[in-house]
Every structure is written in structure tokens, then in C-alpha cells.
Write a protein that holds these residues in place. Structure first.
Motif, PDB file in Angstrom:
ATOM      1  N   VAL A 278       0.843  -1.198   0.000  1.00  0.00           N
ATOM      2  CA  VAL A 278       0.000   0.000   0.000  1.00  0.00           C
ATOM      3  C   VAL A 278       0.881   1.252   0.000  1.00  0.00           C
ATOM      4  O   VAL A 278       2.094   1.182   0.142  1.00  0.00           O
ATOM      5  CB  VAL A 278      -0.934   0.012   1.217  1.00  0.00           C
ATOM      6  N   THR A 279       0.240   2.404  -0.137  1.00  0.00           N
ATOM      7  CA  THR A 279       0.954   3.680  -0.187  1.00  0.00           C
ATOM      8  C   THR A 279       1.040   4.305   1.195  1.00  0.00           C
ATOM      9  O   THR A 279       0.048   4.393   1.909  1.00  0.00           O
ATOM     10  CB  THR A 279       0.241   4.659  -1.130  1.00  0.00           C
ATOM     11  N   ASP A 288       7.338   6.661  -5.037  1.00  0.00           N
ATOM     12  CA  ASP A 288       6.025   6.018  -5.079  1.00  0.00           C
ATOM     13  C   ASP A 288       6.103   4.538  -4.697  1.00  0.00           C
ATOM     14  O   ASP A 288       5.174   3.777  -4.924  1.00  0.00           O
ATOM     15  CB  ASP A 288       5.386   6.174  -6.464  1.00  0.00           C
ATOM     16  N   LYS A 290       5.712   1.292  -2.742  1.00  0.00           N
ATOM     17  CA  LYS A 290       4.713   0.899  -1.754  1.00  0.00           C
ATOM     18  C   LYS A 290       5.356   0.129  -0.606  1.00  0.00           C
ATOM     19  O   LYS A 290       6.434  -0.442  -0.738  1.00  0.00           O
ATOM     20  CB  LYS A 290       3.624   0.065  -2.423  1.00  0.00           C
TER      21      LYS A 290
END
Length: 564
Positions: A278-279, A288, A290
């Protein structure tokens, strides 16, 4: 010549002949053995000697390491570690965070599921399933998505059953309930919809003939205030989980958890845990990449801070610097109008960073209850618990419920450094101090924090209260029936049959803290035994092993689970 002398002579003659025939000499060659190649010691994902099925760890009763509490009454989930009690400043942060956790914010709503964190996490423990189909959900919620995992364009990804007009001091009143098409005009504000559960009974028996009965939930939704749901809608009912121990889970190094991933079942045990990636909203700008999700039922949040901010927004309608929007979609004009009337100006959010950081701190340092069944003075575990532990491991329940982890550095809040004077924001050169009581601890949560396929499937229909097929109208309900533990809802990397392995610590105190609490994600299991019997998919073999144990052995395994 004496007979024995003849035998010795012949033996020497034959040996000499053999050596001569092989090109040997009078001297016998000495062979020096090659020393074995040194091997690396086998270590587990945490760098420790693997968990032993026969020998209990010396510190196994300290479930949360130094963050363990020995309180085992109704307040067992609400305690602070000794290190927090002994520090005047940290104790103050805990107390302030506790107050905010229990108190409704001034700007809750306009639509919401509950008025405060404590409104869902009852006594810091689990929520409850409503006792009747006409009782609203106040400590559980319903997530929404279509078959592709997309949120509903009108209702978003979660049903908020109440409007702010129905809350006084955080208590829901019927005035805030939803009303069929009540908010379509854009003027009147109502809760979004009224979800409820009815149960059907499933009976069965163990191989030894012992009978059991399970509650199979049927999810229903009525009184949609903003019109119909989108096509192919799915529902996922979820009871609020207990709140303690999350700071320790947050501090487990990511690489340790990823070492447990076995997506293609390389070891052939039928279990293939996957990481939910997930972020992190605080990732470095331009990064970016995760990170692993650890919190919520499908591991959609990577940190306690994001989980808290998400709950404030989705459950209470409270905006923060992390999620600054109100829980109103552009199509919900009545909700947007009510949001404009809240007591703030410009870009202000409902809950400031100082308050948010205090609630985060409180959540992170809530202590973990110690194991029961152990006498510290004699260093002896009860026979039932010892036997049950072995049966648990033999059934490979630990294939998902990994018993032991080691935490790393429990970094301070991404929001900044708390002090008696307020909150000092982090800078490139200065970050909030780590939380010592959560750092470098050996803990026993019994989870791998990975996603596992638990099997099952779901079907959604439209029906009247009499069970007749329908398509529109106030009497036409949405009805979802599922086989097994599936919910049909895709969230991030998690499919409609996958769930994050829940931590088992504190399991035996759940109904001590809240006598009306039940088990599993939607509270269908009234007992721990029922929860075990619902396991399927990757857990099917372990469940069947449990079922094939003798009655006495099953009771021992359940006694072990009660001790956690």
C-alpha cells in the motif's frame, strides 16, 4: 606350529598379497578425514532460533515484551506499560490521547458511523453485532465495492448509517437514521442507509460424533437515502477490532514480514501468504514505492497514524491533515451543505495535528495483556496450555498465525515531536524521538500480517422482506448471502476471499472486556471454537486436523487459545 599362530600367519600373508596386488607397499597409508564444511545456523524470519514445538520460550508469557500488562479484568485492553507510567511526560500524552479517544469531536459528521473512537472500540476492545435487525450498527460498519473493487459513485466505500442530526453527546438517535430517497432532493440530511444482519443456523458434527452449530450471516441493506447503489454492489460487514498492541505490530521490520511471504506455496504446506502493498502518505516526495500494509481487516493501511486518520474520516466524519476532505461525495448535496456549516473556516480541518498525534500515541502504546496459564514463581505452565500449544503447532495453525516477532526501531510520529508545549513538526534534520518501550522487543502476537485466501463466494440479490424478488422501491432490500468467510469485496491487493491474519494476543480476554463481543471479522462466531470451525481455504487442513483431534485434545487446544 601352534594352530593360532598359523591363523595369524595366514592373515598377514593375505593382507600383504592384497596390498601388493593393488600396488601397495609395506607401509599402510594413513587417510586424514576432511573436516565438515561449517554451516550457518538456521534462524527464523526474526533472526532467532526457530520456534520450538516442544520447548516454551522463557519470555513467552510476556506477549508484548516490555509493553506487557498483567491486568486481566474488564480493563485489560486499556492499560499503559510500566515505562509510560514511570515517565511524567509520556504518561501525560497517554492520558490526553485517552481523553480524545473517548470524546466526540466538536465537528463529527455530517454523516457518520459512530461519534468517537471509543464508540466502536468498546473499552478499547471489540465492537458488537446488533442484537436485532432493527438495532443500528454502532460499533461495526459495512464497506462497499463492486466486483472490480471500485467505490460506489454516490455512497463511496463505506455506509455511514447516521447523520449528525441524530447525535447528542455522541449517542445515536433515530432522527439521524436513513430514509428511503430522503436526501435525494439535496435539502434534508439523513444517514446513508440502514445495514443489518440476520443469521441462519448451520449444524454439523465432528468425526467423533460431537455436534456443533454455527451462525451464518445474511447481510441486508434498506432505506437508501440517496438512491440506488451501483450495479454489481458487494457488502463487507466488519466489527471494530480491539485497539491494543498496534504500536508493536507497526514496529516489526518490513523485511521480516516479507520473509514470511510464500505466494506460490514453495514449501507445499497449502498456505501461501501474500503481502498487501500500500501507499504510505508520508513517503518521500517522488518516491512512489509501496510498503506493506498491516492494519484493518484487509491490511489496507501501513501505519497506526494512517489507520487512525482513516477511522476518524470514514467512521466519524472528522477531517485531518492526512484526509482533509469531509465524508461527502459530490453527489451528496445535503451532506455538503451541512459540512459548510461546521465551525471552521478556510482550509481548517476538524482535528488538528497535535490532537491527532496524541491519539496516535495512545493507540500505539496501549499495553498487551500477559499470557495466562503460567506461574512466574515456579516457571511452570499448566498442563492443558502446554499440551494445547503443541497441538496448535502440530495442526500448522502457526502457518498463518506466526507466534513470535522481534520489533525494530519504533520511530516517533510522522506528525512531529510531542511535548508539554504542543507539537514540533519534523524537519529534514530532526525527527521525533523513537518510542523505547516498543523498540527491540520480542513479542508473541500470533500473526504474520499477510493476506490469506479463506475460500467461499457471495451473491447479491434484491428482495422484499418476504423474500420475493424485486428491483426498486422502498420495500426492495439489497441482500448478500455468502458461503464461508468470503465477502466479495476487493480492497487494494486483497481479493474478495482474502483476509489479513488477525493477531491472537488477548483472544481469551475478549469477552471479559466486553461480554457481548464475538469473533471473526463480522462477529458471526459466538465462541473461539466457532471461529476455528469457520476456517477454510488455505486454513482447511488445519481446521480438519482440529476436527479430527479427540474431544480432550480439542479442549486442550482451545485452552491454549484462551491463554493468549
Amino acid at each position: 606350529m601352534h594352530k593360532s599362530a598359523v591363523v595369524i600367519f595366514l592373515s598377514l600373508f593375505l593382507l600383504s598379497s592384497v596390498l601388493s596386488g593393488c600396488g601397495g607397499s609395506d607401509a599402510v597409508e594413513t587417510v586424514t578425514p576432511t573436516p565438515p564444511t561449517p554451516t550457518e545456523p538456521v534462524l527464523d524470519h526474526s533472526g532467532l532460533t526457530p520456534f520450538n514445538i516442544d520447548v516454551i520460550d522463557k519470555s513467552e508469557y510476556l506477549s508484548g515484551g516490555e509493553a506487557t500488562t498483567f491486568v486481566s479484568n474488564k480493563n485489560a485492553f486499556s492499560r499503559k506499560p510500566a515505562a509510560i507510567i514511570g515517565d511524567f511526560q509520556l504518561d501525560g500524552f497517554f492520558t490526553q490521547g485517552d481523553h480524545l479517544f473517548r470524546t466526540p469531536d466538536d465537528d463529527i459528521g455530517p454523516i457518520l458511523s459512530t461519534g468517537s473512537c471509543q464508540g466502536c472500540h468498546l473499552n478499547d476492545g471489540r465492537g458488537v453485532v446488533p442484537g436485532t435487525p432493527t438495532t443500528p450498527m454502532s460499533s461495526m460498519l459495512v464497506k462497499l465495492a463492486n466486483g472490480k473493487g471500485e467505490a460506489d459513485p454516490i455512497y463511496g466505500d463505506q455506509i455511514q448509517p447516521f447523520s449528525i442530526h441524530g447525535f447528542i453527546d455522541g449517542n445515536a438517535l433515530s432522527a439521524g437514521f436513513s430514509k428511503h430517497d430522503g436526501s435525494v432532493s439535496g435539502v434534508q440530511l439523513y444517514g446513508e442507509a440502514f445495514p443489518f444482519i440476520v443469521f441462519e443456523t448451520i449444524t454439523g458434527s465432528y468425526p467423533d460424533g460431537s455436534a456443533y452449530a454455527l451462525r451464518n450471516p445474511v447481510y441486508k441493506v434498506r432505506d437508501l437515502s440517496y438512491g440506488a447503489f451501483m450495479e454489481d454492489i458487494r457488502f463487507s460487514a466488519r466489527v471494530a477490532p480491539q485497539a491494543f498492541g498496534v504500536g508493536l505490530l507497526d514496529a516489526i521490520p518490513q523485511e521480516n514480514l516479507l520473509a514470511l511471504v510464500d505466494e506460490n506455496d514453495a514449501n507445499g504446506d497449502g498456505i501461501s501468504g501474500r503481502a498487501s502493498m500500500v501507499t504510505n502518505v508520508f513517503a518521500t516526495k517522488g518516491n512512489d514505492e509501496k510498503v506493506i500494509g498491516r492494519f484493518a481487516y484487509k491490511a489496507q493501511n501501513p501505519t497506526v497514524l494512517q489507520q487512525v486518520a482513516g477511522a476518524y474520516n470514514g467512521d466519524m466524519g472528522v477531517s485531518t491533515s492526512i484526509i482533509a476532505s469531509e465524508p461527502c461525495l459530490d453527489t451528496q448535496l445535503a451532506c455538503l451543505l451541512a459540512a459548510e456549516q461546521e465551525n471552521k473556516t478556510g482550509d481548517e480541518v476538524d482535528l488538528g495535528d497535535h490532537s491527532l498525534a496524541l491519539v496516535e500515541f495512545y493507540n500505539r502504546v496501549l499495553a498487551v495483556p500477559a499470557r495466562r496459564g503460567y506461574d512466574k514463581d515456579s516457571d511452570i505452565w499448566t498442563e492443558e496450555v502446554t499440551a494445547g500449544r503443541k497441538l496448535f503447532l502440530q495442526a500448522n495453525c502457526s502457518g498463518c498465525h506466526t507466534p513470535r516477532h522481534v520489533t525494530g526501531d519504533a520511530k516517533g510520529s510522522e506528525l512531529g515531536e510531542l511535548s508539554l508545549g504542543g507539537l514540533t513538526a519534523n524537519t529534514d534534520s530532526q525527527h521525533a524521538q523513537s518510542i523505547a518501550v516498543l523498540s527491540n522487543q520480542t513479542i508473541y502476537p500470533y500473526t504474520d500480517l499477510l493476506l490469506h485466501d479463506m475460500g467461499g463466494s457471495c451473491v447479491v440479490t434484491r428482495e422484499t422482506t418476504d423474500g420475493l424478488s424485486c428491483s426498486t422501491g422502498a420495500e426492495c432490500l439489497y441482500v448478500q448471502r455468502c458461503e464461508g468467510l468470503a465477502d466479495g469485496v476487493i480492497q487494494g491487493d486483497a481479493s474478495g476471499t482474502e483476509w489479513k491474519t488477525p493477531a491472537l494476543w488477548g483472544l481469551g480476554l475478549v469477552q471479559t472486556v466486553n461480554k457481548d463481543a464475538s469473533f471473526l471479522h463480522d462477529g458471526r462466531a459466538r465462541t473461539i471454537e466457532e471461529a476455528v470451525l469457520w476456517h477454510d481455504g488455505e486454513a482447511k487442513d488445519s481446521k480438519e486436523t482440529f476436527m479430527n483431534y479427540s474431544k480432550a485434545e480439542r479442549e486442550q487446544l482451545l485452552a491454549f487459545l484462551q491463554s493468549l
